[in-house]
Design an enzyme around this catalytic site. Structure first.
Site, short mmCIF file in Angstrom:
data_model
loop_
_atom_site.label_atom_id
_atom_site.label_comp_id
_atom_site.label_asym_id
_atom_site.label_seq_id
_atom_site.Cartn_x
_atom_site.Cartn_y
_atom_site.Cartn_z
N ARG A 29 12.50 20.84 45.93
CA ARG A 29 11.78 21.93 46.56
C ARG A 29 10.26 21.82 46.33
O ARG A 29 9.48 22.54 46.94
CB ARG A 29 12.28 23.26 46.02
N SER A 30 9.85 20.93 45.48
CA SER A 30 8.44 20.83 45.11
C SER A 30 7.68 19.92 46.06
O SER A 30 7.92 18.71 46.09
CB SER A 30 8.32 20.29 43.68
N PRO A 31 6.73 20.46 46.84
CA PRO A 31 5.94 19.59 47.71
C PRO A 31 5.13 18.58 46.92
O PRO A 31 4.92 17.45 47.36
CB PRO A 31 5.03 20.57 48.47
N TYR A 32 4.68 18.96 45.75
CA TYR A 32 3.89 18.04 44.94
C TYR A 32 4.76 16.90 44.37
O TYR A 32 4.27 15.79 44.16
CB TYR A 32 3.18 18.78 43.82
N SER A 33 6.04 17.20 44.14
CA SER A 33 6.95 16.12 43.75
C SER A 33 7.02 15.08 44.87
O SER A 33 6.93 13.87 44.64
CB SER A 33 8.35 16.67 43.46
#
Length: 215
Positions: free
Chosen positions: A12-16
């Site tokens: 769910r993490s865009p930065y991931s």
């Protein structure tokens, strides 16, 4: 000498997503192994997180993630659907979550095979790269194939061994916190955490001090 690091990561993490292909390229170009260890996102672990944040937090995050993608030339589109079912206006997390548990268990099943970095990279390119209805058709099967895996095998394991996979995912979260952080993406190298997609260069600098070498 092959160096190793753990990458704590969420679907769910865009930065991931924005970090993953860069870490994957790093492993392809250098004598480095990155063990991607998926965790459940804050929306599952701490649903109240979004409600207690400053109202500007979400707006800034949306602005920044698109900006980071543009800066690095990474395709980026709002996920369709979002891996977490959430009311964007009220920030309320829905009780029914049809995507995130399957995804995270698939990621951990891939980790059991030493293939979580390529698998999660390929899947996140669908989710965050703009693929419409990434959860339908052959999208996920294609991502698994590109990572050298079989989706049917992973899915069967995610269903049949869900409890054990969830225990492993919880262990990943515990290891992240023991390393000194709680968020994703966090790379832990030689006991030192590097949080965020904007710490990749610093992580590489530290690895170079410890002998990171091109292949």
């Amino acid at each position: 000498m092959t160096l190793t690091a753990d990458l704590f990561w969420s679907f769910r993490s865009p930065y991931s997503y924005l970090a993953t292909r860069r870490y994957r390229a790093l492993t392809e170009e250098h004598d480095l192994m990155v063990n991607l260890r998926p965790v459940y996102p804050l929306a599952i672990r701490e649903p109240a997180f979004f409600e207690r944040n400053h109202p500007n937090w979400l707006r800034y995050t949306f602005t920044d993630m698109f900006r980071v993608a543009q800066f690095h030339g990474i395709p980026f589109g709002p996920p369709k659907p979002d891996p977490i079912v959430q009311n964007v206006i009220t920030r309320e997390i829905a009780d029914e979550q049809p995507y995130i548990f399957r995804l995270t268990r698939l990621g951990q099943a891939a980790a059991r095979r030493g293939q979580s970095l390529p698998f999660c990279d390929e899947v996140s390119r669908l989710i965050w790269g703009g693929a419409e209805n990434w959860h339908e058709g052959d999208h996920l099967a294609g991502a698994a194939t590109r990572a050298g895996l079989e989706l049917a095998e992973l899915d069967a394991e995610a269903v049949e061994d869900a409890e054990a996979l969830d225990a492993e995912i919880a262990s990943n979260q515990a290891a992240l916190e023991a390393a000194g952080h709680w968020g994703v993406p966090t790379l832990v190298f030689d006991g030192e955490p590097f949080f965020g997609q904007d710490r990749i260069e610093m992580a590489v600098w530290r690895m170079q001090q410890k002998g990171l070498a091109p292949r």
